[in-house]
Write a protein that holds these residues in place. Sequence first.
Motif, mmCIF file in Angstrom:
data_model
loop_
_atom_site.group_PDB
_atom_site.id
_atom_site.type_symbol
_atom_site.label_atom_id
_atom_site.label_comp_id
_atom_site.label_asym_id
_atom_site.label_seq_id
_atom_site.Cartn_x
_atom_site.Cartn_y
_atom_site.Cartn_z
ATOM 1 N N ARG A 49 40.361 44.339 42.177
ATOM 2 C CA ARG A 49 39.608 43.427 41.188
ATOM 3 C C ARG A 49 38.151 43.180 41.634
ATOM 4 N N HIS A 50 37.212 43.308 40.694
ATOM 5 C CA HIS A 50 35.849 43.117 40.848
ATOM 6 C C HIS A 50 35.823 41.678 40.616
ATOM 7 N N THR A 51 35.257 40.937 41.674
ATOM 8 C CA THR A 51 35.070 39.396 41.853
ATOM 9 C C THR A 51 33.596 39.079 41.559
ATOM 10 N N GLY A 52 33.282 38.250 40.440
ATOM 11 C CA GLY A 52 32.188 37.906 40.468
ATOM 12 C C GLY A 52 31.743 36.267 41.135
ATOM 13 N N PRO A 53 30.766 35.932 41.253
ATOM 14 C CA PRO A 53 30.463 34.511 41.848
ATOM 15 C C PRO A 53 31.049 33.398 41.061
ATOM 16 N N GLN A 54 31.304 32.296 41.795
ATOM 17 C CA GLN A 54 31.848 31.055 41.256
ATOM 18 C C GLN A 54 31.348 31.021 39.924
ATOM 19 N N GLY A 55 31.748 30.482 38.838
ATOM 20 C CA GLY A 55 31.265 29.998 37.491
ATOM 21 C C GLY A 55 31.197 31.334 36.620
ATOM 22 N N SER A 56 31.136 32.826 37.124
ATOM 23 C CA SER A 56 31.007 33.832 36.362
ATOM 24 C C SER A 56 32.515 34.180 35.567
ATOM 25 N N PRO A 57 32.440 34.705 34.584
ATOM 26 C CA PRO A 57 33.721 35.213 33.683
ATOM 27 C C PRO A 57 34.812 35.544 34.521
ATOM 28 N N ILE A 58 34.456 36.342 35.546
ATOM 29 C CA ILE A 58 35.305 37.096 36.506
ATOM 30 C C ILE A 58 35.355 36.503 37.998
ATOM 31 N N ALA A 59 35.127 35.171 38.052
ATOM 32 C CA ALA A 59 35.285 34.532 39.422
ATOM 33 C C ALA A 59 36.795 34.719 39.760
ATOM 34 N N ALA A 60 36.844 34.523 41.177
ATOM 35 C CA ALA A 60 38.367 34.656 41.658
ATOM 36 C C ALA A 60 39.085 33.609 40.941
ATOM 37 N N GLY A 61 40.321 34.027 40.588
ATOM 38 C CA GLY A 61 41.190 33.196 39.976
ATOM 39 C C GLY A 61 41.070 32.877 38.437
ATOM 40 N N SER A 62 40.079 33.331 37.843
ATOM 41 C CA SER A 62 39.902 32.878 36.301
ATOM 42 C C SER A 62 40.833 33.839 35.543
ATOM 43 N N PRO A 63 40.971 33.316 34.230
ATOM 44 C CA PRO A 63 41.828 34.331 33.539
ATOM 45 C C PRO A 63 41.567 35.780 33.262
#
Length: 174
Positions: A49-63
């Motif tokens: 999974r590509h993981t973006g920084p906290q607060g981004s749409p693809i931050a770890a754990g986000s839908p």
Amino acid sequence: MSAALLIIDMQVGLFHGPEQPHHGEQILANIQHLIAKARQQQVPIFAVRHTGPQGSPIAAGSPFWQLLPELELNAETATLFNKSRPNAFHDTGLAQQLQSRKIENLYLVGMKTQFCIDSTCRAAADLGLKPVLIADAHTCMDTPALSAQAIIDHHNATLGGAFARVINSADVSF
């Protein structure tokens, strides 16, 4: 020769985002077919999974960060890991895991063709692996400069020339 299937960035937010991936449903069906074949032949499956920084749409754990539920992948059926760069080997331990299992042939599928598929395919070759790019199981979106189909065709030709063997999903025999 041992093999593994690497599924790259088949995530809710990328696949079901505002821009639809080119031939998305067919690509997904081809990947599902490859997952079933890998399970049947007891070939290890890795999904990143590509993981973006906290607060981004693809931050770890986000839908949006989650893998597509249709893939039916979890920690019992696959090795799941995260990356923050296009190259799935960068700071992930993937190379060491493949090496410890004596995997030579790495079958690559997923998104996006011109970024993570390209970078990971080239890196796999540089690491001495034998990348196998599945021509009809990776995708991207249209860009202002090129259609998605042109991007996919270009990468199949370019990567197939110097970095990978390129085959269709129907021709995969792990």
